[in-house]
Design a protein around this motif. Sequence first.
Motif, PDB file in Angstrom:
ATOM      1  N   GLU A 292       0.850  -1.182   0.000  1.00 34.21           N
ATOM      2  CA  GLU A 292       0.000   0.000   0.000  1.00 34.21           C
ATOM      3  C   GLU A 292       0.889   1.236   0.000  1.00 34.21           C
ATOM      4  O   GLU A 292       1.875   1.299   0.744  1.00 34.21           O
ATOM      5  CB  GLU A 292      -0.932   0.009   1.210  1.00 34.21           C
ATOM      6  CG  GLU A 292      -1.986  -1.091   1.178  1.00 34.21           C
ATOM      7  CD  GLU A 292      -2.999  -0.948   2.295  1.00 34.21           C
ATOM      8  OE1 GLU A 292      -3.637   0.129   2.379  1.00 34.21           O
ATOM      9  OE2 GLU A 292      -3.147  -1.888   3.094  1.00 34.21           O
ATOM     10  N   ARG A 296      -0.504   6.908  -5.369  1.00 33.43           N
ATOM     11  CA  ARG A 296      -0.208   5.736  -6.189  1.00 33.43           C
ATOM     12  C   ARG A 296       0.079   6.090  -7.644  1.00 33.43           C
ATOM     13  O   ARG A 296       0.981   5.502  -8.257  1.00 33.43           O
ATOM     14  CB  ARG A 296      -1.358   4.730  -6.109  1.00 33.43           C
ATOM     15  CG  ARG A 296      -1.055   3.432  -6.844  1.00 33.43           C
ATOM     16  CD  ARG A 296      -2.152   2.405  -6.629  1.00 33.43           C
ATOM     17  NE  ARG A 296      -3.410   2.842  -7.202  1.00 33.43           N
ATOM     18  CZ  ARG A 296      -4.590   2.280  -6.913  1.00 33.43           C
ATOM     19  NH1 ARG A 296      -4.646   1.297  -6.028  1.00 33.43           N
ATOM     20  NH2 ARG A 296      -5.701   2.715  -7.467  1.00 33.43           N
ATOM     21  N   CYS A 300       3.339   4.827  -9.592  1.00 33.47           N
ATOM     22  CA  CYS A 300       3.257   4.001 -10.795  1.00 33.47           C
ATOM     23  C   CYS A 300       3.998   4.660 -11.959  1.00 33.47           C
ATOM     24  O   CYS A 300       4.679   3.970 -12.742  1.00 33.47           O
ATOM     25  CB  CYS A 300       1.801   3.757 -11.167  1.00 33.47           C
ATOM     26  SG  CYS A 300       0.911   2.686 -10.012  1.00 33.47           S
ATOM     27  N   ARG A 340      -4.955   2.462  -2.636  1.00 30.86           N
ATOM     28  CA  ARG A 340      -3.571   2.451  -2.173  1.00 30.86           C
ATOM     29  C   ARG A 340      -2.777   1.225  -2.619  1.00 30.86           C
ATOM     30  O   ARG A 340      -1.561   1.239  -2.627  1.00 30.86           O
ATOM     31  CB  ARG A 340      -3.540   2.504  -0.640  1.00 30.86           C
ATOM     32  CG  ARG A 340      -4.128   3.758  -0.035  1.00 30.86           C
ATOM     33  CD  ARG A 340      -4.343   3.611   1.479  1.00 30.86           C
ATOM     34  NE  ARG A 340      -3.158   3.107   2.134  1.00 30.86           N
ATOM     35  CZ  ARG A 340      -2.153   3.873   2.581  1.00 30.86           C
ATOM     36  NH1 ARG A 340      -2.219   5.188   2.424  1.00 30.86           N
ATOM     37  NH2 ARG A 340      -1.110   3.335   3.169  1.00 30.86           N
ATOM     38  N   LEU A 342      -0.880  -1.720  -4.577  1.00 29.33           N
ATOM     39  CA  LEU A 342       0.002  -1.770  -5.739  1.00 29.33           C
ATOM     40  C   LEU A 342       0.738  -3.100  -5.710  1.00 29.33           C
ATOM     41  O   LEU A 342       1.256  -3.504  -4.664  1.00 29.33           O
ATOM     42  CB  LEU A 342       1.003  -0.617  -5.681  1.00 29.33           C
ATOM     43  CG  LEU A 342       2.129  -0.597  -6.719  1.00 29.33           C
ATOM     44  CD1 LEU A 342       1.556  -0.391  -8.117  1.00 29.33           C
ATOM     45  CD2 LEU A 342       3.131   0.514  -6.386  1.00 29.33           C
TER      46      LEU A 342
END
Length: 371
Positions: A292, A296, A300, A340, A342
């Motif tokens: 998390e 984000r 990314c 959150r 990922l």
Amino acid sequence: MSEAPVPFLDLPALHGPLYPEFEAAYATVLRHGKFINGPEVTAFESEFAAYCENVHAVGVGNGTDALELILLGLGIGPGDEVIIPANTFIATAEAALYVGARPRFVDVLPDTLLIDPAAVEAAVNEKTAAVVGVHLFGQMCDTEALAAIAAKHGIALVEDAAQAHGARFAGKRAGSVGVASGFSFYPGKNLGALGDAGGVVTGDADLADRIRRTGDHGRSADSRFHHNLVGRNSRMDSVQAAALSIKLRGLDTANAGRVRAWEQYKVELPDTVRLVARDPRAEAVYHLCVVEVENRDKVCQALTEAGVGWGLHYKTPCHVDEAYTEYRESLPVVEAAADRILSLPMSPTISESQVSRVCEVLRDVTGGSSG
């Protein structure tokens, strides 16, 4: 000189050493010509049932079919409710809807993001027919608690083990706890085919027989020309079964590579990145490495620019997805986590330097220090 890319999942590296065995197996199938439900399927079913420490396995077309055929085999349909965690791939919900049942979505635990047994207990009512315990990210959910709830209320416990080939909880292997378990052998899974395939594992011989015959157009056990069940076409092909038998022999070693990578992530991830927790009773196989993060989109973008693969599992919880709005309710834990979560690169072949590279990028973009 720029850093080499870090793939999210490196299937070519995993499959490369197996090419000679794959080619030999394909040649064997070409020679005998039994492409559907051939001897390779029977062999794999026996091997995989034993691996799951259970009795029966049935090869089917894919993991979604596996779950649907289980619910059909249990006689679940219109008027029934099936309890499902909102944090799962949409296929879990599809299976309930396609047999005519109503999915009842429940929240997850904040540390593991797996189904919350207390939420399951609260959701049980007179219409509840089953609870699907989804083993997500390679970690089994709390099957001890779910089994107790199922026994108390007389409902079926079904395992969705699509991401948990080889995992354990409290010593019991995925596929050995519920009345039946659905597995996906999609190529990216811990045990992945070279195309689509799925399987059902169960200790119930009658249920296995119903599922097998339903997936073979409802044929009776004594004649291929007599159909005493309303069936469908969901069968494993022999080439996929042969490939799965080859890969099954190395599954524990491959899973150990995933565990090694997760343990390194645990040490090297910056303190600004929260690694989804492992229950101390669980032996996870880390199909995914889920964390998390704040901001984000920014994270990314930084990963992409650095040549690091990433994924989102799952960006949209099932109960708020467009096709499922009539089942919407407030599930605060999964809703908060969805913004959150990922997924970081994870593969049996990922190297220590690649894991370190991922953690370095995350430190740079989040401003965190080493864990």
